[in-house]
Design an enzyme around this catalytic site. Structure first.
Site, short mmCIF file in Angstrom:
data_model
loop_
_atom_site.label_atom_id
_atom_site.label_comp_id
_atom_site.label_asym_id
_atom_site.label_seq_id
_atom_site.Cartn_x
_atom_site.Cartn_y
_atom_site.Cartn_z
N ASN B 403 0.81 -1.20 0.00
CA ASN B 403 0.00 0.00 0.00
C ASN B 403 0.85 1.26 0.00
O ASN B 403 0.97 1.94 -1.02
CB ASN B 403 -0.95 -0.01 1.20
CG ASN B 403 -1.96 1.10 1.15
OD1 ASN B 403 -1.85 2.02 0.37
ND2 ASN B 403 -2.96 1.03 2.00
N ASP B 404 1.49 1.54 1.12
CA ASP B 404 2.22 2.80 1.24
C ASP B 404 3.35 2.93 0.22
O ASP B 404 3.67 4.03 -0.22
CB ASP B 404 2.78 2.95 2.65
CG ASP B 404 1.66 3.04 3.67
OD1 ASP B 404 0.59 3.56 3.30
OD2 ASP B 404 1.84 2.58 4.80
N VAL B 405 3.94 1.79 -0.17
CA VAL B 405 5.08 1.86 -1.08
C VAL B 405 4.68 2.18 -2.51
O VAL B 405 5.52 2.39 -3.37
CB VAL B 405 5.92 0.57 -1.06
CG1 VAL B 405 6.52 0.34 0.31
CG2 VAL B 405 5.12 -0.63 -1.51
N ALA B 444 0.93 3.36 7.37
CA ALA B 444 1.11 4.78 7.61
C ALA B 444 -0.23 5.43 7.98
O ALA B 444 -0.28 6.59 8.37
CB ALA B 444 1.71 5.45 6.40
#
Lengths: 104, 477
Positions: B403-405, B444
């Site tokens: 997700n965050d990456v 995050a």
């Protein structure tokens, strides 16, 4: 001030080791690819298990009637060994996988 | 003579540690490096047991020593062999905590050795001739060891989901205050050695443990690897304190080596996420994230779902497919199915590669280990820079539990807590299929605008099950 300077002179050998080791530690892993971060951390984790030697010394020096030292020392030996043995075995397991695919 | 042999043992061990670490940072030699270090450790341990002497006195209590080593070895081996590959990071954290506890225990025992009764048999104790440097090292070992132990246990609990994030208002202030109290007490103890030294010593122990807990508590799960690496170097320093205490060179070299290497590794990890260490430790992810998430929700909301069979068709008629694995894949234990999918697509003439973000999974390199476990060939794993060059010519990117990456906010939204983190530019590809369990934000705690883009299709469900279904569908095509 005087005592501090004396202390430095007395322990200069050790201080040299500390300073040189800091540089060695940084230099040695400076170019590690991010792929190896986890195994490297795990390997380093096993190496600081060298604290087990302190535990063995504490244990070995403990007087027979000093139960506190015996029990705490024993506990320290157990925990230290878990750190060393577990650390190396886990690292080996991780790296084993890297190797397998190399052979293919 | 025997002491000379012991010295030799220690020199050999120190050298193997350095060589071992060096080899560990090279993919081809890493495994040998680990074994070299382990061999050195064995030599040092055996040498200490049989050859160490102090004032002409050999060590005793062999029964206790061997008993302890046997128990520790069995527990350690079992734990290390049994642990699932996905749970590796928390295992490392656990072992690290054991080392920290060991260092703290040594300090406790050594401190008690300093005490002498005023008159034999009396409970009143004094601390004659306790050298300032000696006490200082004992107290340092105690503090660092306890912080490392408590912190590692919390990190372990957090990674396996037993401990939830917890922070309160003014926690940083509280932490700093706690640290100051610990330091003040230590200075008082070391400098003056008051009669109630023992009490102060144990108060320091309790506060250090408490500090370890509160130090790790507010740090989000995504930053846990950095914290574990930092605690790892703490334990190294604690071990080095033991080296000072016994004038033992191998403990000193080993400890400082790990302390320095661990610190650098921590910084390297932070760099991979493009965040500073202070930011990780003080600016807790969660706080800034919630506001960004709230802001994100207002403007977006429409996303497109795709069925398993449609995604199967899309994948099998593509020329080039990139798989972006994330922690979701690891949790679902889907690495083997993922490899099946890759083989299946390859047999249909699709080029399949993996794009690995430096911090994919729970630790840098964690995802490589997982995929290696599933026999994915090394050449198929591309690092972020390479992958980013290839995305524009890629037909489909399959995001599996990451997700965050892949969140473009890291580039576009300066208000985002992950702003500045290098990401995989999956949006450059023609299609993006995101497989997630739900629309819930990642670690995050922020919304991902990628999910709302036109070329993105969402596929909800457990990564393993969806992949299995998809492999089945492709087989039938």
């Amino acid at each position: 001030m005087q005592t501090f300077l004396d202390w430095i002179t007395q322990h200069q050998q050790i201080i040299y080791i500390v300073i040189l080791m800091i540089f060695v530690g940084i230099e040695v892993i400076g170019h590690v690819p991010s792929v190896l971060h986890t195994p490297l951390m795990s390997g380093a984790n096993a190496i600081h298990g060298v604290v087990i030697i302190g535990a063995i010394i504490v244990m070995g020096k403990a007087e027979q009637d000093n139960y506190l030292a015996l029990i705490l020392g024993f506990l320290a030996v157990v925990l230290g060994t878990i750190n060393v043995v577990g650390g190396f075995v886990v690292t080996d397991r991780m790296l084993e996988m890297f190797k397998k695919k190399k052979e293919r | 003579m025997e002491l000379n042999i012991l010295t030799l043992c220690y020199i050999i061990a120190s050298v193997t540690f350095i060589i071992g670490l060096k080899m560990l940072s090279n993919p081809a030699k890493a495994r040998t490096g680990n074994l070299v270090a382990a061999a050195g450790m064995t030599i040092a341990i055996i040498g200490t047991i049989f050859l160490y002497e102090e004032e002409g006195q050999k060590l005793g209590n062999y029964g206790w020593i061997f008993g302890g080593i046997a128990i520790g070895a069995i527990v350690g081996t079992l734990a290390a062999k049994k642990v699932k590959m996905t749970a590796m990071p928390e295992m490392v954290s656990m072992f690290n905590g054991m080392g920290g506890a060991c260092a703290a225990l040594i300090s406790i025992v050594e401190f008690n050795h300093l005490a002498f009764p005023v008159i034999p048999g009396s409970t009143e104790i004094v601390y004659p001739g306790a050298a300032v440097g000696h006490v200082l090292i004992i107290v340092l070992g105690l503090i660092i060891g306890s912080v490392s132990f408590a912190g590692s246990m919390i990190a372990w609990g957090k990674l396996n989901g037993k401990v939830k994030d917890f922070s309160f208002k003014g926690q940083h202030l509280f932490n700093i205050l706690l640290l100051l109290i610990i330091l003040a007490l230590s200075v008082y103890l070391v400098g003056w050695m008051p009669p109630q030294a023992k009490l102060i010593f144990f108060i320091i122990l309790a506060l250090a443990l408490l500090y370890g807990v509160f130090f790790v508590m507010p740090i989000g799960g995504a930053d846990m690897p950095v914290v574990i690496s930092l605690l790892n170097s703490f334990t190294g320093v604690a071990a080095a304190c033991g080296g000072f205490l016994y004038d033992n060179k191998v403990m000193l070299t080993g400890g400082i080596l790990v302390g320095a290497a661990g610190t650098l590794l921590t910084i390297l990890m932070c760099k991979a996420m493009n965040r500073s260490l202070t930011n990780v430790l003080i600016g807790s992810f969660g706080g800034g994230g919630t506001t960004a998430a709230a802001a994100g929700k207002k403007e977006q909301g429409n996303f497109k779902e795709i069925s398993v069979s449609d995604s199967a068709v899309l994948l099998s008629y593509a020329n080039r497919v990139y798989i972006v694995p994330g922690y979701g894949l690891a949790v679902a234990q889907a690495q083997h199915v993922c490899h099946d999918l890759e083989k299946m697509l390859e047999s249909k003439g699709v080029e399949v590669k993996y794009a690995i973000h430096p911090v994919a999974g729970r630790m840098p390199g964690h995802m490589n280990v997982l995929l290696a476990e599933a026999d994915v060939p090394y050449e198929k794993l591309l690092e972020m820079e390479q992958a980013n060059e290839e995305f524009p010519s890629t037909d489909v990117v399959l995001v599996l539990g990451a997700n965050d990456v892949v969140n473009p906010a890291a580039k576009t939204d300066p208000a985002s807590p992950i702003y500045g983190m290098p990401i995989l530019d999956v949006e450059l590809a023609k299609h993006v299929i995101v497989n997630k369990r739900s629309m819930k934000p990642g670690y995050a705690g922020i919304e991902n605008e990628l999910f709302f883009q036109k070329k993105t299709s969402m596929l909800f469900g457990d990564a393993k099950k969806v992949l299995q279904d998809r492999v089945g569908e492709i087989k039938n095509l």
